[in-house]
Write a protein that holds these residues in place. Structure first.
Motif, short mmCIF file in Angstrom:
data_model
loop_
_atom_site.label_atom_id
_atom_site.label_comp_id
_atom_site.label_asym_id
_atom_site.label_seq_id
_atom_site.Cartn_x
_atom_site.Cartn_y
_atom_site.Cartn_z
N ALA A 84 51.76 -20.97 -12.39
CA ALA A 84 53.11 -21.45 -12.68
C ALA A 84 53.82 -20.55 -13.68
O ALA A 84 54.60 -19.70 -13.32
N ALA A 85 53.58 -20.78 -14.96
CA ALA A 85 54.26 -20.00 -15.98
C ALA A 85 53.40 -18.81 -16.35
O ALA A 85 52.20 -18.98 -16.49
N PRO A 86 53.96 -17.63 -16.50
CA PRO A 86 55.40 -17.36 -16.43
C PRO A 86 55.92 -17.04 -15.02
O PRO A 86 57.05 -16.59 -14.90
N TYR A 87 55.12 -17.27 -13.98
CA TYR A 87 55.50 -16.91 -12.62
C TYR A 87 56.92 -17.36 -12.28
O TYR A 87 57.71 -16.59 -11.73
N TYR A 88 57.25 -18.60 -12.60
CA TYR A 88 58.57 -19.15 -12.25
C TYR A 88 59.62 -18.90 -13.32
O TYR A 88 60.78 -19.25 -13.12
N ALA A 89 59.23 -18.35 -14.44
CA ALA A 89 60.19 -18.06 -15.50
C ALA A 89 60.98 -16.81 -15.15
O ALA A 89 60.49 -15.91 -14.47
N SER A 90 62.20 -16.74 -15.65
CA SER A 90 62.95 -15.50 -15.53
C SER A 90 62.41 -14.52 -16.58
O SER A 90 61.77 -14.93 -17.55
N TYR A 91 62.69 -13.26 -16.38
CA TYR A 91 62.23 -12.25 -17.34
C TYR A 91 62.72 -12.59 -18.75
O TYR A 91 61.98 -12.44 -19.72
N GLU A 92 63.94 -13.10 -18.86
CA GLU A 92 64.51 -13.44 -20.16
C GLU A 92 63.81 -14.64 -20.79
O GLU A 92 63.81 -14.79 -22.01
N GLU A 93 63.22 -15.50 -19.98
CA GLU A 93 62.55 -16.70 -20.50
C GLU A 93 61.10 -16.44 -20.92
O GLU A 93 60.51 -17.26 -21.63
N VAL A 94 60.51 -15.34 -20.50
CA VAL A 94 59.10 -15.08 -20.79
C VAL A 94 58.81 -15.13 -22.29
O VAL A 94 57.86 -15.80 -22.71
#
Length: 158
Positions: free
Chosen positions: A80-90
């Motif tokens: 899941a994370a960070p797979y579904y996160a945007s680059y900015e959200e990592v």
């Protein structure tokens, strides 16, 4: 060697990680988070509801975890994370995971990708966060879960 409590971020429809761990180590406490908790008929909800004395589930966003600082000894997010996160959200996600880790705890996040798997992460993407976070080689034994191109994972230590 995992110790509890364990946070499983993005446990998925079948709660496979929680199921496997609790079958082997029923004494551990696992809290699983997932977007699938919105569904009253999800297999994850029904399985975990039969095991509430050992597994708990919480609807949560990985960039805004509803837990106190230093709550978990171990954090795992396999698909899941960070797979579904945007680059900015990592960076936000990594800081949140670090925040809820106990001193001496560790997080394992595989694979080291974001933007729904479109972008691979490397050490330079996480090096300015002022915490012990590393992009490392994934052990060959874990690679069966992912497409062959994904060979890196993220570790966080506190």
């Amino acid at each position: 060697n995992m110790t509890g409590p364990i946070l499983d971020i993005g446990t998925g429809r079948e709660a496979l990680f929680a199921r496997d761990v609790l079958e082997q180590r029923p004494e551990l406490q696992i809290i699983s988070t997932s977007i699938h908790l919105g569904s009253l008929v999800s297999p994850m909800r029904s399985w975990l509801s039969r095991h509430t004395e050992r597994g708990q589930f919480v609807a949560a966003d990985s960039i805004d975890l509803p837990f106190s600082d230093e709550t978990f000894s171990t954090i795992v997010s396999l698909n899941a994370a960070p797979y579904y996160a945007s680059y900015e959200e990592v960076p936000i996600f990594i800081k949140e995971a670090h925040r809820v880790l106990k001193m001496g705890g560790a997080a394992l996040l595989g694979a080291a990708v974001c933007d729904s798997g479109e972008r691979q992460l490397n050490q330079s993407d996480v090096s300015d966060l002022n915490i012990d976070v590393r992009v490392v080689d994934m052990p060959p034994s874990a690679r069966f879960m992912y497409v062959p191109e994904l060979t890196k994972m993220i570790t966080i230590k506190k």
